[in-house]
Every structure is written in structure tokens, then in C-alpha cells.
Design an enzyme around this catalytic site. Sequence first.
Site, short mmCIF file in Angstrom:
data_model
loop_
_atom_site.label_atom_id
_atom_site.label_comp_id
_atom_site.label_asym_id
_atom_site.label_seq_id
_atom_site.Cartn_x
_atom_site.Cartn_y
_atom_site.Cartn_z
N THR A 41 0.46 -1.35 0.13
CA THR A 41 -0.14 0.14 0.14
C THR A 41 0.96 1.34 0.05
N ASP A 42 -0.03 2.69 -0.59
CA ASP A 42 0.81 3.70 -0.27
C ASP A 42 0.86 4.07 0.61
N GLU A 43 -0.30 4.12 1.31
CA GLU A 43 0.08 4.63 3.81
C GLU A 43 1.63 4.43 3.89
N TYR A 80 -2.39 -0.66 10.73
CA TYR A 80 -2.23 -1.56 10.12
C TYR A 80 -0.80 -1.44 8.80
N ALA A 130 1.38 0.09 9.58
CA ALA A 130 3.44 -0.33 9.93
C ALA A 130 3.85 -1.98 9.99
N LYS A 147 2.09 -3.50 7.27
CA LYS A 147 2.36 -3.52 6.00
C LYS A 147 4.06 -2.96 5.38
N ASN A 191 -5.35 4.44 -2.28
CA ASN A 191 -6.85 3.93 -2.56
C ASN A 191 -7.41 3.27 -3.71
N LYS A 221 -15.22 1.25 4.23
CA LYS A 221 -14.21 1.78 3.65
C LYS A 221 -14.57 2.96 3.11
N LEU A 222 -14.63 3.97 2.98
CA LEU A 222 -14.90 5.19 2.60
C LEU A 222 -16.24 5.15 1.33
N TYR A 273 -14.48 12.02 8.72
CA TYR A 273 -13.37 12.76 9.57
C TYR A 273 -12.74 13.84 9.76
N GLY A 322 -4.33 10.02 14.68
CA GLY A 322 -2.75 9.48 13.66
C GLY A 322 -3.64 9.52 12.21
P1 NAD Z 1 -10.40 -6.71 2.02
O1 NAD Z 1 -9.70 -6.61 3.52
O2 NAD Z 1 -11.35 -6.58 1.60
O3 NAD Z 1 -9.69 -9.24 2.14
C1 NAD Z 1 -8.35 -9.44 3.12
C2 NAD Z 1 -9.25 -10.37 2.87
O4 NAD Z 1 -8.09 -11.25 2.90
C3 NAD Z 1 -10.31 -11.64 2.61
O5 NAD Z 1 -11.18 -12.23 2.55
C4 NAD Z 1 -10.33 -12.46 3.95
O6 NAD Z 1 -10.48 -13.00 4.73
C5 NAD Z 1 -7.94 -12.77 3.49
N1 NAD Z 1 -7.87 -12.75 5.47
C6 NAD Z 1 -7.28 -11.93 6.66
N2 NAD Z 1 -6.60 -12.52 7.00
C7 NAD Z 1 -6.28 -13.42 6.95
C8 NAD Z 1 -5.69 -14.65 7.09
N3 NAD Z 1 -5.01 -14.79 8.90
N4 NAD Z 1 -5.33 -16.00 6.45
C9 NAD Z 1 -6.41 -15.68 5.82
N5 NAD Z 1 -6.34 -15.28 4.69
C10 NAD Z 1 -6.92 -13.90 5.56
O7 NAD Z 1 -8.64 -6.93 1.62
P2 NAD Z 1 -8.54 -5.81 0.26
O8 NAD Z 1 -9.26 -4.24 0.49
O9 NAD Z 1 -9.18 -6.00 -0.47
O10 NAD Z 1 -6.84 -5.73 0.63
C11 NAD Z 1 -5.82 -6.74 0.13
C12 NAD Z 1 -4.71 -6.18 -0.15
O11 NAD Z 1 -4.79 -4.72 -1.29
C13 NAD Z 1 -4.45 -6.00 0.94
O12 NAD Z 1 -2.49 -7.49 1.43
C14 NAD Z 1 -4.45 -4.70 0.96
O13 NAD Z 1 -3.35 -4.16 2.29
C15 NAD Z 1 -3.53 -4.18 0.13
N6 NAD Z 1 -4.21 -2.95 -0.39
C16 NAD Z 1 -5.28 -2.43 -0.40
C17 NAD Z 1 -5.66 -0.93 -0.42
C18 NAD Z 1 -6.92 -0.59 -0.74
O14 NAD Z 1 -7.60 -0.11 -1.30
N7 NAD Z 1 -8.51 -1.93 -0.21
C19 NAD Z 1 -5.04 -0.64 -1.66
C20 NAD Z 1 -3.73 -0.75 -1.49
C21 NAD Z 1 -3.42 -1.72 -1.12
O1 DAU Z 2 -3.99 4.10 0.62
C1 DAU Z 2 -4.23 2.70 0.25
C2 DAU Z 2 -5.14 2.12 1.57
O2 DAU Z 2 -6.25 2.92 1.68
C3 DAU Z 2 -5.47 1.36 1.82
O3 DAU Z 2 -3.58 0.36 2.37
C4 DAU Z 2 -6.49 0.09 3.10
O4 DAU Z 2 -6.46 -1.25 3.22
C5 DAU Z 2 -7.36 0.84 2.78
O5 DAU Z 2 -8.52 1.03 3.66
C6 DAU Z 2 -7.39 2.11 2.41
O6 DAU Z 2 -6.83 3.10 3.65
P1 DAU Z 2 -7.95 4.60 3.71
O7 DAU Z 2 -7.83 4.71 5.42
O8 DAU Z 2 -7.29 5.28 3.06
O9 DAU Z 2 -8.84 4.10 4.06
P2 DAU Z 2 -10.36 4.38 4.16
O10 DAU Z 2 -11.64 4.16 3.11
O11 DAU Z 2 -10.58 3.80 4.92
O12 DAU Z 2 -9.94 6.00 4.19
C7 DAU Z 2 -10.41 6.94 3.37
C8 DAU Z 2 -10.34 7.94 4.09
O13 DAU Z 2 -11.65 8.95 4.32
C9 DAU Z 2 -9.46 8.83 4.98
O14 DAU Z 2 -9.08 9.89 5.35
C10 DAU Z 2 -10.51 8.90 6.31
C11 DAU Z 2 -12.22 9.02 5.85
N1 DAU Z 2 -12.69 8.50 6.67
C12 DAU Z 2 -13.08 7.29 6.34
C13 DAU Z 2 -14.27 6.23 6.82
C14 DAU Z 2 -14.20 5.29 7.08
C15 DAU Z 2 -13.70 9.05 6.42
O15 DAU Z 2 -13.80 10.61 7.40
N2 DAU Z 2 -15.04 8.71 7.32
C16 DAU Z 2 -15.23 7.71 7.50
O16 DAU Z 2 -16.25 6.76 8.38
#
Ligand code: NAD
Ligand code: DAU
Length: 363
Positions: free
Chosen positions: A125-127, A150, A152, A154, A179, A189-190, A207, A275
Site C-alpha cells: 500500500t501507499d500508506e 495497519y 506499520a 504492511k 486507495n 472503507k470510505l 472524520y 494519527g
Molecule cells: P479485504 O479486507 O477486502 O480482504 C482481505 C481478505 O483476506 C479477506 O478475504 C480475508 O478473509 C482474508 N484474510 C484476512 N486474514 C487472513 C488470514 N489470516 N488468512 C487467510 N486469509 C485472511 O482487503 P482488500 O481491500 O481486498 O485488500 C487486499 C490487499 O490489498 C491487502 O493486502 C491490502 O493491504 C492491500 N491494499 C488495499 C488497498 C485498498 O484500498 N483496499 C489499497 C492498497 C493495498
Molecule cells: O492508501 C491505501 C489504503 O487505502 C489501503 O492500504 C487500505 O487497505 C485501505 O483501507 C485504504 O486506507 P484509508 O485509511 O486511506 O481508507 P479508508 O477508506 O478507511 O479512508 C479513506 C479516507 O476517508 C481517510 O482519510 C479516512 C476517511 N474516512 C473514512 C471512513 C471509513 C472518513 O472520513 N469517514 C469514514 O467513515
Amino acid sequence: MRLLITGGAGFIGSTFIRYALSHITAERLVNVDSLTYAGNLDNLAGVTADPRYRFAHADICDGAAIEAIFAEERPDAVVHFAAESHVDRSILSPAPSLDTNVRGTFVLLEAARRHNVSRFIHISTDEVYGSLESPLEADELFPLNPSSVYSASKAASDLLALSYFKTYGLPVIVTRASNNYGPYQFPEKLIPLMISNALECVPLPIYGDGAQVRDWLFVEDHCRAIHAVLDCGRVGEVYNIGGNRALPNLEVVHRILTVTCRPESLMTHVLDRPGHDRRYAISSAKLTRETGWHAQVEFDDGLTMTVAWYQEHHAWIERVRSGAYRDYYALNYGDRRDQLFRARAVAAKPGGTRGMARAERSR
Ligand code: NAD
Ligand code: DAU
């Protein structure tokens, strides 16, 4: 090619499985997933009949189960998505992020090393670069500076994966995406949370001031990038994958209200995330230069498609928002709006600005 996918029942993993079965020449595709709250086999209803596909219900932290799957399936390539992926949950309960994201990655790297896989794509992730002041953009050499448990965890798993390349020659590639949004995303997620709340006409919790900036990437663009890296990425390298669509959260929520035809009065400011990173920004120039990939889906088009998907999949939303989701929602959002008012009242007193930060920290 024999592919082993972890976390394939989640949002990006399930999209990648559907994508891979039609775009990648694979004789076998095994999906290893423990089905946490975020894992949902409904996401894969369309692929279960495909003879190339198999679901293996296992926890990536379970070394014996993972060894048995590797021994039986002999994968050529691993694409590792499984993670605890939500920042807010990692704040409420840090241990699962460390277990799955760090220890689970270690277990997979060990199995991949024993079984001589020819590609290990670690999805990150870019985080991990942390919050960046404008106009900075992180390239792959930018220092890691994660803020949440999260991110940290990653960053730790990225470094562990790269250490397996340097130490053991395991052909690891790390990708760091911005994202993602799109169909099948869990409504914590947002974007999916705001869409599903808007559709139900309940408050949209923003937030803090909502000026935080995220770079939005349509999930299918992400899958095409992973495919490009699988085909021609260089081992031992890191590739950023950005959507090139940076927007403040308030703007994203405005657009969701416009597409869903809901009033702005639904927007509700609540206590900020502790944070909270203000801005993420990455450059994907390396990936584009080496593979020709670039994000294709415009944000407004992707958002319109995503809203349409949630409107058409009411039953899917109802199922994932029942039971445990309601408990999580109450825990994370419960009295968050009142907490904001209390913190503002404390901050308004002479010398009281520290009260606001204290209220955020105490969550
Ligand atoms: P998600 O939370 O939708 O899915 C996670 C999946 O992993 C689920 O199916 C869950 O059951 C499985 N899982 C969790 N713990 C497990 C374990 N111990 N053993 C086996 N399976 C397990 O996640 P996502 O949003 O699809 O993200 C997938 C990957 O992409 C993650 O590694 C995340 O860090 C990365 N990522 C996500 C985003 C985003 O915006 N969602 C952006 C950049 C990177
Ligand atoms: O940047 C990549 C990351 O993006 C991934 O690694 C993570 O898995 C994914 O969850 C996401 O993290 P963020 O914290 O950026 O995403 P989230 O959707 O939780 O929040 C996006 C922004 O919106 C963030 O600034 C927090 C804000 N937010 C989020 C929620 C859930 C709100 O203002 N209200 C909310 O209820």
C-alpha cells in the site's frame, strides 16, 4: 502457470480472481482464505464452477495448513492479498494486523522458499510512505514512514518480503497501490460506506475536517497493474500503482451525494481518526515506464459504475451489514459525533487545544 492467491474472498483478491480467470493463462488458481469478517464467498459466485479454480479454507498464519496446500498445489506464482486491511479496525484492535500482515506473510514466504516458487507478488500500500506535504510525491525509493498499526504492519511485511529476495534469492516483487474502490468493497472503507449510508439516507460520517487527500484507483485498473507486474516486473523491485486521481474526502462525498441524488445535509463531521494521515501521493512512473501500464478508468465513470453496482446488489449489502458489522459500526461510530462536540468545547477553553488531541488519542 499455477497460481496461488491469498485473500481471494476479499475485495481486491476476488476482483483479481475474476480478472485472472479471463485474462491470465493459468491451468490452476487456488484461493487461500480464512474468511474473516471481510472474506465473502458470494464475491466469487461466478467462478466456483470453473474447473481451474479451487477454494482452500485456511489461515495464512497456520504453517502446517499452508505447507500442505503448497505441497499439493505446487504453485509457480503467489499473489499475496490476504491482510487485515482496515486502518480503523487496526486502531480499535491492533493484534490481528500484526498476526496476519506480519506473521502470515512470514509463513507464506517460508513456504514459497521451500517450494521454489518463481514469483511472489506481495500486495502492499501507499500508506507505508506516510503522510506527504503537497507537492511531494513518493517514488519507490521514498523513506517509509507509516502512521497506523495497519500501515506499520504492511511496511514490516514489505521489508520482510524484500529480505527474502536479498537473503534467499526468493523472486519477490512488492506492489504499493493507492486507495482502491469499486464493486464488492466491504462497506467499512470510505466510498462503499458513504454509498451504502447515502442509499439508506443515514448520516455520512466525515472524520475531522474532511480535507484529507487520497488518490483513487479503480480496482480493475489495480488488477491490470498486478498482471503487468506478474508478467514483466523485475524481481527484488517495488512498484507503486496510483490512480492519478487525488481528491479531498469532502469532494468524494459530495460526488457520491450527487450520483445518489441525496441531500448534503446527510454529511456529518465526527471526531477525527487518531494519527490520521492528511495526504497520500505516489508516482507510478516506474511501472508505466517498464510495463506501459496506466490507470484507464476516470474517477467519475468508476464512481458511477460503483454506485450502480451497490444499487443493484441490495441483498449483498444487507448480508454484509448484518450482525458483526452492526457491532463494529456501533463501536467505531457510536457517539463519535458527540465526542467531537465535547472535544471542541474543551479546545475552546483557554489553553484547551490539547483536549482535542487527547480525545482523539483516547479512542
Ligand atoms: P479485504 O479486507 O477486502 O480482504 C482481505 C481478505 O483476506 C479477506 O478475504 C480475508 O478473509 C482474508 N484474510 C484476512 N486474514 C487472513 C488470514 N489470516 N488468512 C487467510 N486469509 C485472511 O482487503 P482488500 O481491500 O481486498 O485488500 C487486499 C490487499 O490489498 C491487502 O493486502 C491490502 O493491504 C492491500 N491494499 C488495499 C488497498 C485498498 O484500498 N483496499 C489499497 C492498497 C493495498
Ligand atoms: O492508501 C491505501 C489504503 O487505502 C489501503 O492500504 C487500505 O487497505 C485501505 O483501507 C485504504 O486506507 P484509508 O485509511 O486511506 O481508507 P479508508 O477508506 O478507511 O479512508 C479513506 C479516507 O476517508 C481517510 O482519510 C479516512 C476517511 N474516512 C473514512 C471512513 C471509513 C472518513 O472520513 N469517514 C469514514 O467513515
